[in-house]
Write a protein that holds these residues in place. Structure first.
Motif, short mmCIF file in Angstrom:
data_model
loop_
_atom_site.label_atom_id
_atom_site.label_comp_id
_atom_site.label_asym_id
_atom_site.label_seq_id
_atom_site.Cartn_x
_atom_site.Cartn_y
_atom_site.Cartn_z
N MET A 1 24.45 16.99 -14.26
CA MET A 1 23.20 17.65 -13.86
C MET A 1 21.99 16.76 -14.10
SD MET A 1 23.93 20.48 -12.50
CE MET A 1 22.39 21.31 -12.46
N ALA A 2 22.00 16.01 -15.20
CA ALA A 2 20.90 15.08 -15.45
C ALA A 2 20.84 14.02 -14.36
CB ALA A 2 21.05 14.42 -16.82
N PHE A 3 21.98 13.55 -13.90
CA PHE A 3 22.02 12.56 -12.82
C PHE A 3 21.57 13.17 -11.50
CE2 PHE A 3 24.31 10.36 -9.41
CZ PHE A 3 23.81 9.08 -9.59
N ALA A 4 22.03 14.37 -11.20
CA ALA A 4 21.69 15.02 -9.93
C ALA A 4 20.22 15.43 -9.86
CB ALA A 4 22.58 16.24 -9.71
N LEU A 5 19.62 15.75 -10.97
CA LEU A 5 18.24 16.24 -10.98
C LEU A 5 17.22 15.20 -11.40
CD1 LEU A 5 18.89 19.76 -12.55
CD2 LEU A 5 18.53 19.19 -10.14
N ARG A 6 17.61 13.93 -11.38
CA ARG A 6 16.67 12.88 -11.78
C ARG A 6 15.57 12.74 -10.72
NH1 ARG A 6 20.64 10.46 -9.05
NH2 ARG A 6 20.17 8.64 -7.79
N ASP A 7 14.45 12.21 -11.13
CA ASP A 7 13.33 12.01 -10.22
C ASP A 7 13.68 10.94 -9.19
OD1 ASP A 7 11.71 13.84 -11.47
OD2 ASP A 7 10.82 12.38 -12.82
N PRO A 8 13.22 11.11 -7.95
CA PRO A 8 13.49 10.08 -6.94
C PRO A 8 12.67 8.82 -7.23
CG PRO A 8 12.04 11.76 -6.06
CD PRO A 8 12.46 12.23 -7.43
N ASP A 9 13.12 7.71 -6.67
CA ASP A 9 12.37 6.46 -6.82
C ASP A 9 11.09 6.54 -5.99
OD1 ASP A 9 14.36 5.43 -8.44
OD2 ASP A 9 15.43 4.50 -6.77
N VAL A 10 9.99 6.11 -6.57
CA VAL A 10 8.71 6.13 -5.87
C VAL A 10 8.03 4.77 -6.00
CG1 VAL A 10 8.29 8.60 -6.16
CG2 VAL A 10 7.46 7.03 -7.86
N VAL A 11 7.17 4.50 -5.02
CA VAL A 11 6.30 3.34 -5.07
C VAL A 11 4.94 3.88 -5.53
CG1 VAL A 11 5.17 1.57 -3.68
CG2 VAL A 11 7.55 2.17 -3.24
N PRO A 12 4.37 3.29 -6.58
CA PRO A 12 3.14 3.85 -7.15
C PRO A 12 1.98 3.99 -6.16
CG PRO A 12 4.02 2.13 -8.56
CD PRO A 12 4.84 2.13 -7.32
N ARG A 13 1.83 3.02 -5.24
CA ARG A 13 0.69 3.07 -4.33
C ARG A 13 1.00 2.28 -3.07
NH1 ARG A 13 -4.43 4.24 -5.62
NH2 ARG A 13 -3.94 3.99 -7.80
N VAL A 14 0.76 2.90 -1.90
CA VAL A 14 0.86 2.22 -0.61
C VAL A 14 -0.50 2.39 0.08
CG1 VAL A 14 1.99 2.17 1.65
CG2 VAL A 14 3.33 2.66 -0.40
N THR A 15 -1.12 1.26 0.42
CA THR A 15 -2.45 1.27 1.04
C THR A 15 -2.32 0.96 2.52
OG1 THR A 15 -3.44 0.53 -1.03
CG2 THR A 15 -4.75 0.25 0.96
N VAL A 16 -2.95 1.79 3.36
CA VAL A 16 -2.95 1.57 4.81
C VAL A 16 -4.40 1.37 5.24
CG1 VAL A 16 -2.31 2.50 7.06
CG2 VAL A 16 -0.91 3.03 5.07
N THR A 17 -4.64 0.28 6.00
CA THR A 17 -5.98 -0.07 6.46
C THR A 17 -6.07 0.13 7.96
OG1 THR A 17 -6.09 -1.72 4.71
CG2 THR A 17 -7.73 -1.88 6.46
N ASN A 18 -7.20 0.70 8.41
CA ASN A 18 -7.43 0.99 9.82
C ASN A 18 -8.71 0.27 10.26
OD1 ASN A 18 -7.79 2.09 12.35
ND2 ASN A 18 -8.16 4.17 11.63
N THR A 19 -8.58 -0.67 11.22
CA THR A 19 -9.76 -1.38 11.71
C THR A 19 -10.28 -0.80 13.02
OG1 THR A 19 -8.36 -2.98 12.85
CG2 THR A 19 -9.06 -3.54 10.60
N SER A 20 -9.66 0.28 13.50
CA SER A 20 -10.06 0.85 14.79
C SER A 20 -11.22 1.84 14.60
CB SER A 20 -8.88 1.57 15.44
OG SER A 20 -8.64 2.81 14.79
N THR A 21 -11.65 2.40 15.73
CA THR A 21 -12.71 3.41 15.71
C THR A 21 -12.12 4.82 15.78
OG1 THR A 21 -12.89 3.27 18.11
CG2 THR A 21 -14.36 1.86 16.81
N LEU A 22 -10.79 4.93 15.61
CA LEU A 22 -10.11 6.22 15.68
C LEU A 22 -9.52 6.58 14.32
CD1 LEU A 22 -7.97 5.53 18.87
CD2 LEU A 22 -9.99 6.98 18.76
N PRO A 23 -9.49 7.86 14.00
CA PRO A 23 -8.70 8.26 12.82
C PRO A 23 -7.22 8.18 13.20
CG PRO A 23 -9.65 10.19 13.87
CD PRO A 23 -10.18 8.99 14.61
N VAL A 24 -6.41 7.60 12.32
CA VAL A 24 -4.99 7.39 12.64
C VAL A 24 -4.13 8.12 11.62
CG1 VAL A 24 -3.18 5.66 12.95
CG2 VAL A 24 -5.51 5.14 13.66
N ASN A 25 -3.22 8.96 12.15
CA ASN A 25 -2.25 9.65 11.31
C ASN A 25 -1.07 8.71 11.08
OD1 ASN A 25 -3.75 12.11 11.55
ND2 ASN A 25 -2.86 12.31 13.59
N VAL A 26 -0.62 8.61 9.84
CA VAL A 26 0.45 7.67 9.49
C VAL A 26 1.59 8.44 8.85
CG1 VAL A 26 1.02 5.58 8.20
CG2 VAL A 26 -1.29 5.89 9.09
#
Length: 142
Positions: A35-60
């Motif tokens: 149960m400890a193995f099955a209920l462990r937290d998933p792996d995460v990346v602390p921060r992912v930054t997305v940059t937009n140089t356009s004049t539109l709002p972009v859904n990612v």
């Protein structure tokens, strides 16, 4: 001394618990580990930054395989950037999808190694921005 007044000898006590108790303890320990193995937290990346140089709002959004489930990230404002915190790790390949105002801008496949080398930063590619700016919205109904 009669039989009624004689002290009975004590039966020797077992030093090892019965087999059923040992089996029960082992099975319980294995269940706890499973149960400890099955209920462990998933792996995460602390921060992912997305940059937009356009004049539109972009859904990612991002997914690990072309047919995998999408993880919707924030909408990146025009000329801005968004820091997405604690993003689920998508594995060796990350596929980013882009939309704006109902227009599909396509997707970009990036390796996990390249993202990590770039400091977990992604600039929306110019060809995606061009598709988003030249596209037109087509409603699903008419």
């Amino acid at each position: 001394m009669t039989q009624a007044t004689m002290a009975r000898p004590h039966a020797p006590r077992r030093s090892v618990p019965p087999l059923s108790v040992i089996i029960l303890v082992v099975v319980g320990a294995l269940l706890c580990v499973g149960m400890a193995f099955a209920l462990r937290d998933p792996d995460v990346v602390p921060r992912v930054t997305v940059t937009n140089t356009s004049t539109l709002p972009v859904n990612v959004d991002v997914r690990g395989t072309p047919s995998g489930s999408r993880l919707i990230l924030d909408t990146v404002p025009p000329g801005g950037r968004i820091d997405n915190v604690d993003v689920l790790d998508q594995g060796d390949q990350w596929i980013f999808g882009f939309t704006s105002d109902g227009v599909d801008g396509g997707s970009v496949r990036v390796s996990r190694a390249k993202l990590a080398a770039d400091g977990w930063r992604l600039a929306i590619p110019d060809d995606v921005i061009a598709r988003l700016q030249s596209g037109s919205f087509e409603p699903a109904y008419r």
